[in-house]
Design a protein around this motif. Structure first.
Motif, PDB file in Angstrom:
ATOM      1  N   CYS B 276       0.839  -1.195   0.000  1.00  0.00           N
ATOM      2  CA  CYS B 276       0.000   0.000   0.000  1.00  0.00           C
ATOM      3  C   CYS B 276       0.878   1.251   0.000  1.00  0.00           C
ATOM      4  O   CYS B 276       1.842   1.327   0.739  1.00  0.00           O
ATOM      5  CB  CYS B 276      -0.884  -0.015   1.236  1.00  0.00           C
ATOM      6  SG  CYS B 276      -1.770   1.515   1.496  1.00  0.00           S
ATOM      7  N   CYS B 285      -3.195   1.070   4.551  1.00  0.00           N
ATOM      8  CA  CYS B 285      -4.405   1.867   4.810  1.00  0.00           C
ATOM      9  C   CYS B 285      -5.645   0.984   4.881  1.00  0.00           C
ATOM     10  O   CYS B 285      -6.585   1.280   5.606  1.00  0.00           O
ATOM     11  CB  CYS B 285      -4.565   2.955   3.748  1.00  0.00           C
ATOM     12  SG  CYS B 285      -5.278   2.391   2.183  1.00  0.00           S
ATOM     13  N   GLY B 286      -5.637  -0.107   4.118  1.00  0.00           N
ATOM     14  CA  GLY B 286      -6.768  -1.027   4.151  1.00  0.00           C
ATOM     15  C   GLY B 286      -7.976  -0.564   3.366  1.00  0.00           C
ATOM     16  O   GLY B 286      -8.961  -1.296   3.256  1.00  0.00           O
ATOM     17  N   THR B 287      -7.926   0.649   2.822  1.00  0.00           N
ATOM     18  CA  THR B 287      -9.114   1.184   2.157  1.00  0.00           C
ATOM     19  C   THR B 287      -8.880   1.531   0.690  1.00  0.00           C
ATOM     20  O   THR B 287      -9.805   1.977   0.020  1.00  0.00           O
ATOM     21  CB  THR B 287      -9.607   2.457   2.877  1.00  0.00           C
ATOM     22  OG1 THR B 287      -8.528   3.392   2.938  1.00  0.00           O
ATOM     23  CG2 THR B 287     -10.071   2.150   4.278  1.00  0.00           C
ATOM     24  N   CYS B 288      -7.661   1.358   0.187  1.00  0.00           N
ATOM     25  CA  CYS B 288      -7.417   1.699  -1.221  1.00  0.00           C
ATOM     26  C   CYS B 288      -7.649   0.456  -2.096  1.00  0.00           C
ATOM     27  O   CYS B 288      -7.797  -0.661  -1.598  1.00  0.00           O
ATOM     28  CB  CYS B 288      -6.003   2.250  -1.415  1.00  0.00           C
ATOM     29  SG  CYS B 288      -4.681   1.033  -1.212  1.00  0.00           S
ATOM     30  N   CYS B 291      -5.050  -2.273  -1.646  1.00  0.00           N
ATOM     31  CA  CYS B 291      -5.245  -3.046  -0.412  1.00  0.00           C
ATOM     32  C   CYS B 291      -6.354  -4.085  -0.607  1.00  0.00           C
ATOM     33  O   CYS B 291      -6.244  -5.214  -0.135  1.00  0.00           O
ATOM     34  CB  CYS B 291      -5.583  -2.124   0.761  1.00  0.00           C
ATOM     35  SG  CYS B 291      -4.125  -1.360   1.518  1.00  0.00           S
TER      36      CYS B 291
HETATM   37 ZN   LIG Z   1      -3.944   0.878   0.954  1.00  0.00          ZN
END
Ligand SMILES: [Zn+2]
Lengths: 128, 408
Positions: B276, B285-288, B291
Motif C-alpha cells: 500500500c 491503509c486497508g481502504t485503497c 489493499c
Molecule cells: Zn492501501
C-alpha cells in the motif's frame, strides 16, 4: 572476615549463629535504607511531575489571558468559512494547473529556440 | 531529443530538449498515452560518484524520454555501439553519438519496492543488494499526490537490514498525464543504473511476476505475451539493458502473485512487506484499491474470509461490479475460487461471472518453467533450485493453461 576465619577456625555452629545474627541486622538495615531511598525517589519524581504540570498550567493560563485580551470577533458563520476554503482550494487548483501549462510552454519554447538556432546555424554555415 | 546529465554532489540532474519532430505527448512501451510535464528531473544517489559510464547514463535517460522521442536521441556522451544499436533496432530511433566501450559487472541487485513481489525476489536472492527508488517532490511541479507515503516505504526498506541503496528521484513528475509515475516502467531502475559500476552490477532483478510477464499484465487483458516488449529478456528493453551490461532478470516471472505473496510472507522480510502506498508507519491503509486486491490474494492463500471495511458501493470496488475481463484477472479467479463467503464481499459479482474453482486455478500455485530459462546463466541456478524446492514446476497441462491464457 573471610581471611580471619581462615586463620582462626571457629566452630561451625557458632559461626552459623553469628552469621545469622549479622545477616539479620545487616539485611534489615539495608532493606530499610532501600525503602527510604525508594520513597525519596518517588517523592522526587512526583515533585518533578508537579513542576511540569505547574509550568503547563502557567502556559495555558497565559494563553487564555492573551486570547481574552484579543479584540472580540464574532465567529464567522460556517458558510462564510466554507466559502473561504472553497476559494482557497479553487485558487490552489488553478495555480497548479497554470503552473503545469507554464512548464509545458517552457519546454515548447526551448524547442522553438533550438529550431531557430539550428536554422541560423545552417544559414551561417551556408554563408561561410 | 537531446539529453544532458549534470552531476552536483550525489545528485545527478537530467535535462532534455525536444527536437522539432518531438512533442509533449508520447506512447509508453505498454501502449499507454502520456503527456510530458517538464523537461528536467534529478536522481539523488546515496553518495557522490566520480563518474558514471555513458551507457548507464544513456539507459537511465532513455527510461525517462523514450515515450516522447520520435526520430533520434542525442546523448551528451558517446555511447557504446551496442547501446546505440539496441535503441535503433528496438525503437527505430537513431541514437548517438557512438564511440564508447561497453561495460559489464558481476553482481545482481534487486529493484526493491517493498511490495510482496519484490520482497519475494529479495527472499530468493538472499545476498543480493537492494536498490530502492524513493519518490520525492519535484522543485518545479506541484505535488498533488502527497498521500503517497514514499518515506514510509523507504523506512521499511531500511528496516530489512539488507545491503541497501535508497535512490531519491523526482523523475515521476516529468509525467503530467495520466498522473505522476514512471515514464517507462523501467525508470524505477534509473538509480540502479547510475549505481551499476559502483555496485559492480551485471544485472537487475525486478519483481514482475507471471501476470506482468506472461499474461499481459494489467494493460493487455487476457493475452499470452511471450514477446512482452517490457520484460522479455530478448524484448527491446531486455536487449537495451543487456547492452548496457545490466541484464534484466525476473526471478518471479514464472509464478503468480499468490506465490510471491506466500514467499514474501513466509520470509524474514515479512514485517517489512508493504504493497500500500498510502498507509503510514502504523500499517497499510486497508481502504485503497490495491489493499482490496491484495487482501483478496492474501485471504485466498490463508484460506480465510475477506477482512476488509470496503463495501461493493465504494469507488475502489467499482470495477469488480462490472463483468470481466479484468486486469490481473488470473488472480481474481484464484481469489474468488478460494475465499470462503466470497458471495458477501465486493467480489461477489466478479466471482459469479468468473465461475472459477480451486481446480481451474491450481496452475497459479506453480512455476512456469520457460520463465526460468529466461534468467541469465550466472543467476539461473539459484532461482531454479528455489522454485523446485519451495514452489514446484508446472505440469505440461498447466503450462498449456499459461500459453492459452485468454484464448478460451
Ligand atoms: Zn492501501
Amino acid at each position: 572476615m573471610v581471611l580471619l576465619w581462615k586463620r582462626a577456625p571457629v566452630p561451625a555452629r557458632l559461626r552459623r549463629a553469628v552469621r545469622a545474627w549479622l545477616d539479620a541486622r545487616y539485611v534489615t538495615r539495608v532493606d530499610h535504607r532501600h525503602d527510604i531511598k525508594d520513597a525519596l525517589r518517588e517523592v522526587q519524581a512526583v515533585g518533578r511531575e508537579l513542576a511540569t504540570l505547574r509550568r503547563e498550567v502557567e502556559r495555558l493560563r497565559t494563553q487564555v489571558t492573551a486570547l481574552a485580551a484579543e479584540p472580540k470577533q464574532p465567529a464567522p458563520p460556517d458558510s462564510a468559512r466554507r466559502a473561504k476554503w472553497d476559494e482557497a482550494h479553487r485558487l490552489a487548483t488553478e495555480t497548479a494547473t497554470a503552473m503545469d501549462r507554464l512548464l509545458q510552454n517552457e519546454v515548447l519554447l526551448w524547442q522553438a529556440v533550438d529550431r531557430i538556432d539550428a536554422t541560423l546555424g545552417k544559414r551561417v554555415e551556408g554563408v561561410a | 531529443m537531446r539529453v544532458a546529465w549534470t552531476a552536483d554532489g550525489e545528485s545527478w540532474r537530467l535535462d532534455f530538449r525536444l527536437d522539432p519532430e518531438d512533442s509533449l505527448t508520447g506512447t509508453v512501451t505498454d501502449g499507454a498515452r502520456v503527456l510530458l510535464a517538464t523537461n528536467s528531473c534529478a536522481v539523488r544517489l546515496p553518495r557522490p560518484l566520480a563518474d558514471v559510464h555513458p551507457d548507464l547514463l544513456a539507459l537511465a535517460a532513455w527510461t525517462v524520454v523514450a515515450p516522447y522521442t520520435r526520430r533520434r536521441i542525442a546523448f551528451d556522451r558517446p555511447v557504446s555501439p551496442g547501446v546505440a544499436a539496441a535503441i535503433e533496432l528496438g525503437w527505430g530511433i537513431e541514437a548517438g553519438p557512438v564511440g564508447g566501450t561497453p561495460r559489464d559487472g558481476s553482481r545482481l541487485a534487486v529493484s526493491y519496492s517493498g511490495g510482496a513481489d519484490s520482497a519475494a525476489v529479495a527472499a530468493i536472492l538472499r545476498d543480493a543488494p537492494l536498490v530502492h527508488f524513493q519518490r520525492v517532490s519535484h522543485p518545479r511541479v506541484p505535488n498533488r499526490w502527497a498521500h503517497y507515503r514514499s518515506d514510509v516505504l523507504a523506512r521499511l526498506a531500511v528496516a530489512t537490514g539488507r545491503e541497501l541503496a535508497v535512490v531519491r528521484s523526482d523523475l515521476e513528475f516529468t509525467l503530467a498525464e495520466p498522473r505522476p509515475g514512471y515514464p517507462e516502467h523501467h525508470a524505477v531502475a534509473a538509480g540502479a543504473a547510475l549505481l551499476a559500476d559502483e555496485l559492480d552490477l551485471g544485472g537487475i532483478a525486478f519483481g514482475y511476476e507471471m501476470g506482468s510477464r506472461w499474461l499481459g499484465g494489467g494493460r493487455y487483458l487476457l493475452r499470452y505475451t511471450p514477446d512482452n516488449p517490457m520484460w522479455s529478456a530478448t524484448g527491446k528493453w531486455g536487449t537495451l539493458f543487456a547492452a548496457a551490461g545490466l541484464r534484466l532478470v525476473l526471478p518471479v516471472g514464472g509464478v503468480s502473485e499468490a506465490t510471491t505473496m506466500r514467499i514474501a510472507l513466509g520470509s524474514e522480510l515479512r514485517e517489512q512487506v508493504r504493497w500500500c502506498l498510502r498507509g503510514d508507519d502504523g500499517g497499510a491503509c486497508g481502504t485503497c484499491g490495491k489493499c482490496l486486491y491484495k487482501e483478496l490474494i492474501r485471504a485466498a492463500i490463508e484460506r480465510r474470509p475477506l477482512d476488509t471495511p470496503i463495501t461493493a458501493d465504494r469507488p475502489v470496488a467499482a470495477k469488480w461490479q462490472k463483468p470481466p475481463p479484468y486486469g490481473g484477472q488470473e488472480m481474481i479467479e484464484y481469489g474468488c475460487a478460494r475465499v470462503p463467503g466470497i458471495e458477501s464481499t465486493p467480489f461477489a459479482t466478479a466471482a459469479r461471472h468468473l465461475g472459477a474453482t480451486v481446480e481451474s486455478t491450481s496452475w497459479l500455485d506453480r512455476c512456469y518453467p520457460p520463465a526460468l530459462e529466461e534468467i541469465p546463466d550466472p543467476w539461473r541456478k539459484q532461482v531454479e533450485d528455489f522454485m523446485a524446492e519451495e514452489v514446484g514446476l508446472m505440469s505440461e497441462d498447466e503450462v498449456r493453461r499459461v500459453e492459452s491464457w485468454g484464448a478460451r
